[in-house]
Design a protein around this motif. Structure first.
Motif, PDB file in Angstrom:
ATOM      1  N   HIS A 143     -28.433  10.267-147.675  1.00 55.83           N
ATOM      2  CA  HIS A 143     -27.819  11.298-148.514  1.00 55.83           C
ATOM      3  C   HIS A 143     -26.549  10.721-149.138  1.00 55.83           C
ATOM      4  CE1 HIS A 143     -25.631  15.061-149.483  1.00 55.83           C
ATOM      5  NE2 HIS A 143     -26.844  15.508-149.737  1.00 55.83           N
ATOM      6  N   TYR A 146     -23.650  11.701-149.067  1.00 57.09           N
ATOM      7  CA  TYR A 146     -22.421  11.834-148.268  1.00 57.09           C
ATOM      8  C   TYR A 146     -22.303  10.750-147.200  1.00 57.09           C
ATOM      9  CZ  TYR A 146     -22.197  16.681-150.116  1.00 57.09           C
ATOM     10  OH  TYR A 146     -22.142  17.782-150.910  1.00 57.09           O
ATOM     11  N   ASP A 150     -29.991  13.808-153.353  1.00 58.09           N
ATOM     12  CA  ASP A 150     -29.543  15.091-152.804  1.00 58.09           C
ATOM     13  C   ASP A 150     -30.687  15.644-151.950  1.00 58.09           C
ATOM     14  OD1 ASP A 150     -31.382  16.183-154.581  1.00 58.09           O
ATOM     15  OD2 ASP A 150     -29.920  17.276-155.771  1.00 58.09           O
ATOM     16  N   SER A 151     -30.489  16.804-151.347  1.00 54.35           N
ATOM     17  CA  SER A 151     -31.499  17.294-150.397  1.00 54.35           C
ATOM     18  C   SER A 151     -32.862  17.486-151.050  1.00 54.35           C
ATOM     19  CB  SER A 151     -31.095  18.622-149.785  1.00 54.35           C
ATOM     20  OG  SER A 151     -29.756  18.728-149.640  1.00 54.35           O
ATOM     21  N   ASN A 172     -30.364  23.730-145.851  1.00 57.31           N
ATOM     22  CA  ASN A 172     -29.461  23.429-144.736  1.00 57.31           C
ATOM     23  C   ASN A 172     -29.689  24.408-143.594  1.00 57.31           C
ATOM     24  OD1 ASN A 172     -28.382  22.158-147.100  1.00 57.31           O
ATOM     25  ND2 ASN A 172     -26.484  21.808-146.002  1.00 57.31           N
ATOM     26  N   SER A 199     -29.536  23.276-153.212  1.00 53.35           N
ATOM     27  CA  SER A 199     -28.462  23.627-154.148  1.00 53.35           C
ATOM     28  C   SER A 199     -28.879  23.305-155.585  1.00 53.35           C
ATOM     29  CB  SER A 199     -27.177  22.881-153.778  1.00 53.35           C
ATOM     30  OG  SER A 199     -27.419  21.499-153.764  1.00 53.35           O
ATOM     31  N   HIS A 234     -16.820  22.349-147.523  1.00 49.08           N
ATOM     32  CA  HIS A 234     -16.647  22.867-148.891  1.00 49.08           C
ATOM     33  C   HIS A 234     -15.739  24.094-148.919  1.00 49.08           C
ATOM     34  CE1 HIS A 234     -20.055  20.177-149.619  1.00 49.08           C
ATOM     35  NE2 HIS A 234     -19.600  20.151-150.858  1.00 49.08           N
ATOM     36  N   HIS A 239     -19.433  21.592-156.138  1.00 51.34           N
ATOM     37  CA  HIS A 239     -20.703  21.927-155.483  1.00 51.34           C
ATOM     38  C   HIS A 239     -20.739  23.449-155.258  1.00 51.34           C
ATOM     39  CE1 HIS A 239     -23.875  21.844-152.420  1.00 51.34           C
ATOM     40  NE2 HIS A 239     -24.165  20.644-152.877  1.00 51.34           N
ATOM     41  N   GLU A 258     -21.490  25.124-152.812  1.00 49.92           N
ATOM     42  CA  GLU A 258     -21.070  25.572-151.477  1.00 49.92           C
ATOM     43  C   GLU A 258     -19.573  25.890-151.437  1.00 49.92           C
ATOM     44  OE1 GLU A 258     -22.244  22.702-148.533  1.00 49.92           O
ATOM     45  OE2 GLU A 258     -24.353  22.877-149.050  1.00 49.92           O
ATOM     46  N   SER A 305     -25.589  20.593-157.727  1.00 51.83           N
ATOM     47  CA  SER A 305     -25.888  19.847-156.498  1.00 51.83           C
ATOM     48  C   SER A 305     -25.298  18.445-156.628  1.00 51.83           C
ATOM     49  CB  SER A 305     -27.411  19.743-156.319  1.00 51.83           C
ATOM     50  OG  SER A 305     -27.932  18.783-157.215  1.00 51.83           O
ATOM     51  N   THR A 306     -25.332  17.675-155.569  1.00 56.05           N
ATOM     52  CA  THR A 306     -24.714  16.343-155.628  1.00 56.05           C
ATOM     53  C   THR A 306     -25.344  15.488-156.739  1.00 56.05           C
ATOM     54  OG1 THR A 306     -26.078  15.899-153.700  1.00 56.05           O
ATOM     55  CG2 THR A 306     -23.759  16.146-153.318  1.00 56.05           C
TER      56      THR A 306
HETATM   57  P1  13P Z   1     -27.176  18.757-151.815  1.00 51.95           P
HETATM   58  O1  13P Z   1     -28.345  19.684-151.840  1.00 51.95           O
HETATM   59  O2  13P Z   1     -26.387  18.844-153.059  1.00 51.95           O
HETATM   60  O3  13P Z   1     -27.594  17.400-151.443  1.00 51.95           O
HETATM   61  O4  13P Z   1     -26.177  19.268-150.694  1.00 51.95           O
HETATM   62  C1  13P Z   1     -26.484  19.180-149.350  1.00 51.95           C
HETATM   63  C2  13P Z   1     -25.299  19.429-148.546  1.00 51.95           C
HETATM   64  O5  13P Z   1     -25.319  19.318-147.342  1.00 51.95           O
HETATM   65  C3  13P Z   1     -24.087  19.832-149.223  1.00 51.95           C
HETATM   66  O6  13P Z   1     -23.074  20.000-148.321  1.00 51.95           O
END
Ligand code: 13P
Ligand code: SF4
Length: 300
Positions: free
Chosen positions: A24, A26, A40-41, A114, A129, A174, A197, A199, A213-214
């Motif tokens: 990911h 992060y 991203d996710s 998540n 996201s 966030h 983001h 969040e 999203s990221t």
């Molecule tokens: P993304 O869906 O943007 O990858 O975000 C996942 C996430 O954990 C954001 O805190």
């Protein structure tokens, strides 16, 4: 071990173990350097199904590795640190969700990615996201239970005429990106665009120039004519932003948003995971089957 030796060792082990590394945004920079795919996710979920190697090493938090296992049940899925949890995912509880569903039988459940597999198994559909707005809009129900991120849910609820019950969860990383912190970062950088983001808290998303999203944030900095950005998300994202737009400037709010859970995956732990084939992720079959249906509905 220096970065060159680390890369060499990871490449050697990847071949030996027939492994593919996904990470990911992060993740620590060193981990992103050796990953075969970063996303991203939503992109990570899509990728899991397409990997040819017999082993997937998932550098992210546990629920992400769980999705890979659910979508690629015959692969060996490893996470280099078993306890890399997600504080937001921890805020949803399956018993309470079931009670809520009983109280609102006409409502459809949209679960943010998540969440752990047991929550996904209770959902009608999953969202990330990157696609939450589209999914909420397309649901064939005017009543929705949105679990667990109240900030993401409230951001999208302003664009639809639906009754959305928000679970009281949030991402502590966030949540700390306050309007004051954004304003401080803007001071002296008035020409910067604020990109955040979903969040982040509502007052932050409401006042931002772009919310995404990221991956969407990374794409935005590449395509935007702007030269400076205040970035309201986890600091790891800057690694790809700098690669995508090396001539641009990125400013993080203070305190720097950092997901300690994501950072639990270190170079040493990645090497150990590859060598010893640890820690294997498993999801019980019945839960996985129900969760898979909800994830596949999203991917469709
Ligand atoms: P993304 O869906 O943007 O990858 O975000 C996942 C996430 O954990 C954001 O805190
Ligand atoms: Fe979970 Fe927040 Fe970390 Fe994302 S940043 S993985 S939502 S704790």
């Amino acid at each position: 071990m220096n970065i060159q030796d680390f890369k060499k060792e990871v490449n050697r082990l990847k071949k030996e173990k027939d492994a593919f590394i996904i990470a990911h945004y992060y993740q620590r920079y060193e981990i992103q350097e050796v990953a075969d795919f970063i996303g991203d996710s939503l992109e990570l979920s899509r990728m899991a199904e397409r990997i040819e190697q017999s082993t997937i090493v998932f550098c992210g938090v546990y629920f992400m590795a769980e999705i890979a296992k659910i979508l690629a049940p015959h692969k060996k899925v490893l996470i280099p640190y078993r306890n890399a949890g997600c504080l937001l995912a921890d805020m949803a509880e399956v018993r309470e969700l079931r009670e809520l569903k009983e109280r609102m039988p006409q409502a459809k459940v949209v679960a943010y990615v998540n969440t752990y597999a047991d929550i996904k198994a209770e959902a009608d559909i999953i969202c990330t996201s990157a696609n939450a707005g589209e999914i909420i809009k397309k649901m064939d129900s005017d009543e929705i239970i949105f679990v667990p991120d109240k900030n993401l849910g409230s951001y999208h609820s302003q664009f639809v005429d639906k009754k959305i019950l928000l679970w009281n969860g949030y991402c502590p990383v966030h949540e700390r990106i306050t309007l004051k912190a954004i304003e401080r970062a803007k001071r002296g950088n008035e020409d910067a665009l604020v990109i955040v983001h979903p969040e982040c808290p509502p007052e932050v998303t409401r006042s931002a120039d772009f919310v995404g999203s990221t991956s969407q944030l990374v794409r935005f900095v590449k395509e935007s004519p702007a030269k400076k950005f205040v970035v309201g998300t986890e600091e790891g994202t800057l690694y790809k932003m700098r690669e995508a737009a090396p001539d641009k400037e990125f400013i993080l709010p203070d305190p720097i948003p950092r997901c300690d859970q994501m950072k639990m995956i270190t170079p040493e732990r990645l090497i150990k995971a590859l060598k010893e084939e640890i820690y294997e992720v498993s999801v019980d079959e019945e839960t996985a089957e129900r969760a898979r249906l909800a994830i596949e509905r999203m991917l469709e």
